[in-house]
Design an enzyme around this catalytic site. Structure first.
Site, PDB file in Angstrom:
ATOM      1  N   GLN A  94       0.885  -1.140   0.069  1.00 35.83           N
ATOM      2  CA  GLN A  94       0.255  -0.064   0.046  1.00 35.83           C
ATOM      3  C   GLN A  94       0.806   1.265   0.133  1.00 35.83           C
ATOM      4  O   GLN A  94       0.839   1.881   1.078  1.00 35.83           O
ATOM      5  CB  GLN A  94      -0.938  -0.031   1.434  1.00 35.83           C
ATOM      6  N   LYS A 188       0.217  -8.120 -15.624  1.00 28.25           N
ATOM      7  CA  LYS A 188      -0.913  -8.577 -15.111  1.00 28.25           C
ATOM      8  C   LYS A 188      -1.902  -7.499 -14.584  1.00 28.25           C
ATOM      9  O   LYS A 188      -1.200  -6.106 -14.503  1.00 28.25           O
ATOM     10  CB  LYS A 188      -0.567  -9.354 -13.697  1.00 28.25           C
TER      11      LYS A 188
HETATM   12  C1  R5P Z   1       2.278  -7.168  -6.074  1.00 30.53           C
HETATM   13  O1  R5P Z   1       2.501  -6.263  -6.767  1.00 30.53           O
HETATM   14  C2  R5P Z   1       3.373  -8.065  -5.690  1.00 30.53           C
HETATM   15  O2  R5P Z   1       4.620  -7.780  -6.205  1.00 30.53           O
HETATM   16  C3  R5P Z   1       3.137  -9.707  -5.933  1.00 30.53           C
HETATM   17  O3  R5P Z   1       2.887  -9.761  -7.354  1.00 30.53           O
HETATM   18  C4  R5P Z   1       1.637  -9.716  -5.174  1.00 30.53           C
HETATM   19  O4  R5P Z   1       1.759  -9.334  -3.946  1.00 30.53           O
HETATM   20  C5  R5P Z   1       1.657 -11.494  -5.196  1.00 30.53           C
HETATM   21  O5  R5P Z   1       0.023 -11.702  -4.562  1.00 30.53           O
HETATM   22  P1  R5P Z   1      -0.588 -12.965  -4.824  1.00 30.53           P
HETATM   23  O6  R5P Z   1       0.124 -14.108  -4.303  1.00 30.53           O
HETATM   24  O7  R5P Z   1      -1.783 -12.894  -4.150  1.00 30.53           O
HETATM   25  O8  R5P Z   1      -1.113 -12.872  -6.341  1.00 30.53           O
END
Ligand code: R5P
Length: 291
Positions: A94, A188
């Site tokens: 955050q 993504k």
């Molecule tokens: C987000 O920007 C982080 O770099 C990770 O990609 C993210 O926290 C991964 O979260 P999750 O395993 O829930 O997809």
């Protein structure tokens, strides 16, 4: 210099003090029946330079409050230099206001840490390096990727190193450079309300018959990695190794990775892990070197 082991260290405090041959003092700690934390530094600290090690893995809020309590107590003891080493920095995602009115959590936390009396901050692979600038003191980043690369290089030769989102591209680049191989990223998109992730503009990757190493900073629900595994598997990748620095593995995240086809999950010890499931990379030497 002495090391002060906090209430959440996963043994990194012991290893660092032994690597650097420094005295280790362990924080005395208990939780009152109503859930409030009690901490005590069990001896009068006369050293001028104290390193507090405290990771912020779940329960994050509790570990954070305990860190504030310890740092302010050291401050009251008139310690000159308080260095806080945070293996896993919670709240780092955050780091901006995605929606109007949201708290800038990482800013608040780093401000409070400084106000409690911390003079230096060292963090293992923060989500974004720039966010550490909210800490108005000396900042150091601890790089675990050379240690992750040691394991990866034992498993595979010239793999494609792939960042499962653009934010992890620099990590992929650093790992690929050590492994003398190529790297790229997929983009993504996350739904801000449901948290669901999906791949944007699916590119053609050169993975047919080739091993792939995915690298990210955090695995939380596993959604990001699962999408990436599915993508490279569909495009004909051979073995897919999943690596990350901080493994939260919320719910059935680990199982989802294995079911999607991950050959192995390689993760550091900034957060406690189950060694029967994942391959654990120790960051203690990286911490010691930075100190
Ligand atoms: C987000 O920007 C982080 O770099 C990770 O990609 C993210 O926290 C991964 O979260 P999750 O395993 O829930 O997809």
């Amino acid at each position: 210099m002495i090391i002060l082991g906090g209430t959440a260290t996963n043994g990194i405090d012991e290893k660092v003090s032994s690597l650097l041959n420094l005295k280790l003092v362990k924080i005395e700690h208990k939780v009152f029946p109503d859930g409030e934390s009690y901490v005590r530094i069990p001896e009068q600290i006369t050293d001028k330079d104290v390193v507090v090690i405290q990771s912020l893995y779940p329960p994050q809020d509790k570990h954070l409050i305990e860190l504030f309590l310890v740092v302010e107590t050291l401050s009251d003891m008139k310690v000159d230099k308080i260095t806080v080493v945070i293996p896993y920095l919670a709240y780092s995602r955050q780091n901006r206001r995605f929606k109007e009115g949201e708290a800038l959590s990482i800013k608040t936390i780093l401000n409070l840490l400084r106000k409690s009396g911390a003079s230096s901050l060292a963090v293992v692979e923060p989500h974004h390096y720039e966010e550490l600038e909210y800490f108005d003191g000396d900042i150091k980043v601890i790089d675990p990727i050379p240690y992750i690369s040691k394991v990866v290089s034992q498993r595979t030769e010239k793999p494609l190193v792939l960042a499962p989102d653009k934010g992890a591209l620099n990590r992929a680049k650093r790992l690929a450079e050590i492994l003398s191989t190529d790297y790229t990223f997929i983009e993504k998109e996350r739904d801000l309300n449901t948290g669901e992730v999906r791949i944007k503009n699916l590119p053609e990757l050169k993975v047919k018959g080739r091993d792939v190493v995915l690298i990210d900073d955090i695995i939380s629900t596993g959604g990001t990695m699962v999408q990436a595994i599915n993508t490279v598997k569909k495009q004909g990748a051979r073995k897919v190794y999943v690596t990350a620095v901080h493994g939260l593995f919320i719910g059935d995240a680990y199982l989802r990775l294995i079911e999607a086809g991950a050959e192995e999950v390689i993760i550091t010890n900034t957060i406690p892990q189950d060694p029967s499931k994942v391959t654990i990379v120790d960051v203690s030497e990286a911490v010691a070197r930075t100190l």
